[in-house]
Write a protein that holds these residues in place. Structure first.
Motif, mmCIF file in Angstrom:
data_model
loop_
_atom_site.group_PDB
_atom_site.id
_atom_site.type_symbol
_atom_site.label_atom_id
_atom_site.label_comp_id
_atom_site.label_asym_id
_atom_site.label_seq_id
_atom_site.Cartn_x
_atom_site.Cartn_y
_atom_site.Cartn_z
ATOM 1 N N LYS A 165 -29.153 50.927 -25.185
ATOM 2 C CA LYS A 165 -27.957 50.106 -24.992
ATOM 3 C C LYS A 165 -27.427 49.626 -26.328
ATOM 4 C CE LYS A 165 -29.002 48.475 -20.332
ATOM 5 N NZ LYS A 165 -29.083 47.279 -19.445
ATOM 6 N N GLU A 166 -26.169 49.237 -26.320
ATOM 7 C CA GLU A 166 -25.565 48.707 -27.541
ATOM 8 C C GLU A 166 -26.080 47.301 -27.834
ATOM 9 O OE1 GLU A 166 -21.268 51.071 -27.395
ATOM 10 O OE2 GLU A 166 -21.342 48.891 -27.413
ATOM 11 N N ARG A 167 -26.019 46.973 -29.094
ATOM 12 C CA ARG A 167 -26.370 45.627 -29.518
ATOM 13 C C ARG A 167 -25.382 44.632 -28.917
ATOM 14 N NH1 ARG A 167 -26.497 45.305 -35.770
ATOM 15 N NH2 ARG A 167 -24.264 45.546 -35.459
ATOM 16 N N GLU A 168 -25.879 43.478 -28.496
ATOM 17 C CA GLU A 168 -25.051 42.498 -27.792
ATOM 18 C C GLU A 168 -25.226 41.117 -28.398
ATOM 19 O OE1 GLU A 168 -24.621 40.805 -23.202
ATOM 20 O OE2 GLU A 168 -26.515 41.671 -23.877
ATOM 21 N N GLY A 169 -24.118 40.454 -28.660
ATOM 22 C CA GLY A 169 -24.178 39.063 -29.079
ATOM 23 C C GLY A 169 -24.552 38.202 -27.893
ATOM 24 N N VAL A 170 -25.552 37.378 -28.045
ATOM 25 C CA VAL A 170 -26.051 36.556 -26.948
ATOM 26 C C VAL A 170 -25.527 35.132 -27.050
ATOM 27 C CG1 VAL A 170 -28.120 35.605 -25.869
ATOM 28 C CG2 VAL A 170 -28.139 37.942 -26.769
ATOM 29 N N SER A 219 -19.960 23.806 -32.522
ATOM 30 C CA SER A 219 -19.505 24.640 -31.413
ATOM 31 C C SER A 219 -20.551 25.683 -31.080
ATOM 32 C CB SER A 219 -18.190 25.340 -31.776
ATOM 33 O OG SER A 219 -17.165 24.404 -31.986
ATOM 34 N N THR A 220 -20.663 25.985 -29.802
ATOM 35 C CA THR A 220 -21.581 27.016 -29.346
ATOM 36 C C THR A 220 -20.826 28.081 -28.574
ATOM 37 O OG1 THR A 220 -22.093 25.726 -27.362
ATOM 38 C CG2 THR A 220 -23.584 25.474 -29.253
ATOM 39 N N TYR A 221 -21.381 29.268 -28.587
ATOM 40 C CA TYR A 221 -20.761 30.412 -27.948
ATOM 41 C C TYR A 221 -21.837 31.169 -27.188
ATOM 42 C CZ TYR A 221 -17.736 29.311 -31.913
ATOM 43 O OH TYR A 221 -16.975 28.664 -32.836
ATOM 44 N N TYR A 222 -21.461 31.703 -26.018
ATOM 45 C CA TYR A 222 -22.415 32.421 -25.184
ATOM 46 C C TYR A 222 -21.773 33.648 -24.564
ATOM 47 C CZ TYR A 222 -25.199 28.144 -25.384
ATOM 48 O OH TYR A 222 -25.931 27.070 -25.816
ATOM 49 N N ALA A 223 -22.576 34.669 -24.450
ATOM 50 C CA ALA A 223 -22.149 35.823 -23.667
ATOM 51 C C ALA A 223 -22.093 35.423 -22.196
ATOM 52 C CB ALA A 223 -23.136 36.977 -23.852
ATOM 53 N N ASP A 224 -21.152 36.011 -21.471
ATOM 54 C CA ASP A 224 -21.024 35.675 -20.049
ATOM 55 C C ASP A 224 -22.325 35.917 -19.290
ATOM 56 O OD1 ASP A 224 -17.567 36.828 -19.684
ATOM 57 O OD2 ASP A 224 -18.399 34.919 -20.395
ATOM 58 N N SER A 225 -23.063 36.916 -19.715
ATOM 59 C CA SER A 225 -24.283 37.302 -19.005
ATOM 60 C C SER A 225 -25.397 36.253 -19.103
ATOM 61 C CB SER A 225 -24.800 38.635 -19.535
ATOM 62 O OG SER A 225 -25.035 38.560 -20.934
ATOM 63 N N THR A 258 -15.675 36.530 -35.822
ATOM 64 C CA THR A 258 -15.888 36.825 -34.409
ATOM 65 C C THR A 258 -17.372 36.689 -34.086
ATOM 66 O OG1 THR A 258 -14.024 38.347 -34.463
ATOM 67 C CG2 THR A 258 -15.554 38.529 -32.603
ATOM 68 N N TRP A 259 -17.711 35.766 -33.224
ATOM 69 C CA TRP A 259 -19.111 35.400 -33.085
ATOM 70 C C TRP A 259 -19.944 36.511 -32.465
ATOM 71 C CZ3 TRP A 259 -22.363 35.339 -28.966
ATOM 72 C CH2 TRP A 259 -21.788 35.415 -27.683
ATOM 73 N N TRP A 260 -19.325 37.340 -31.609
ATOM 74 C CA TRP A 260 -20.096 38.348 -30.889
ATOM 75 C C TRP A 260 -20.148 39.690 -31.613
ATOM 76 C CZ3 TRP A 260 -16.576 42.069 -30.283
ATOM 77 C CH2 TRP A 260 -15.233 41.692 -30.113
ATOM 78 N N TRP A 261 -19.530 39.766 -32.789
ATOM 79 C CA TRP A 261 -19.508 41.009 -33.539
ATOM 80 C C TRP A 261 -20.585 41.000 -34.606
ATOM 81 C CZ3 TRP A 261 -16.639 42.254 -38.440
ATOM 82 C CH2 TRP A 261 -16.707 43.629 -38.704
ATOM 83 N N GLY A 262 -21.445 41.986 -34.570
ATOM 84 C CA GLY A 262 -22.541 42.041 -35.521
ATOM 85 C C GLY A 262 -22.091 42.049 -36.975
ATOM 86 N N GLY A 263 -20.929 42.614 -37.229
ATOM 87 C CA GLY A 263 -20.410 42.666 -38.592
ATOM 88 C C GLY A 263 -20.086 41.315 -39.192
ATOM 89 N N SER A 264 -20.046 40.276 -38.368
ATOM 90 C CA SER A 264 -19.760 38.929 -38.873
ATOM 91 C C SER A 264 -20.984 38.285 -39.516
ATOM 92 C CB SER A 264 -19.281 38.030 -37.731
ATOM 93 O OG SER A 264 -18.037 38.474 -37.220
ATOM 94 N N TYR A 265 -22.141 38.932 -39.392
ATOM 95 C CA TYR A 265 -23.387 38.333 -39.868
ATOM 96 C C TYR A 265 -23.990 39.168 -40.993
ATOM 97 C CZ TYR A 265 -22.763 35.782 -35.560
ATOM 98 O OH TYR A 265 -22.233 35.000 -34.563
ATOM 99 N N SER A 266 -24.312 38.473 -42.070
ATOM 100 C CA SER A 266 -24.859 39.162 -43.236
ATOM 101 C C SER A 266 -26.374 39.243 -43.217
ATOM 102 C CB SER A 266 -24.422 38.427 -44.517
ATOM 103 O OG SER A 266 -23.013 38.399 -44.628
#
Length: 117
Positions: free
Chosen positions: A38-43, A52-58, A98-106
């Protein structure tokens, strides 16, 4: 540097708490996961300054991201776990975007396995 801990095996409906020890300053901390095939998923993610907090719908309503500034640690409390939560979980750190995009994290931790059955 990010060092995760707390993964393991748990029964359906159970709980686990992941921890991530953080070295250095950052604006945002988060958790990603990737299951085999499966693809990598922001949790979830947390803005250090504004809180601020962010969550995947799942995971909304089941997972909670939090931090302990005194311990330089970010947590992911996972409740009511489901088999589909089985994955390798990665702690991440970045400046924002973009919090759910892996490219946003170094910075990425080495990962900790969570298995729900």
């Amino acid at each position: 540097q990010l060092v995760e801990s707390g993964g393991g095996s748990v029964q359906v409906g159970g709980s686990l708490r992941l921890s991530c020890a953080v070295s250095g300053r950052t604006n945002r901390l988060g958790w990603f996961r990737q299951a085999p095939g499966k693809e990598r998923e922001g949790v979830a993610a947390l803005d250090i300054g504004g809180g601020s907090t962010y969550y995947a719908d799942s995971v909304k309503g089941r997972f909670t991201i939090s931090q302990d500034n005194a311990k330089n640690t970010v947590y992911l409390q996972m409740n009511r776990l489901k088999p589909e939560d089985t994955a390798m979980y990665y702690c991440v750190a970045g400046r924002g975007g973009t919090w759910w995009w892996g490219g946003s994290y170094s910075y990425w931790g080495q990962g900790t396995q969570v298995t729900v059955s």
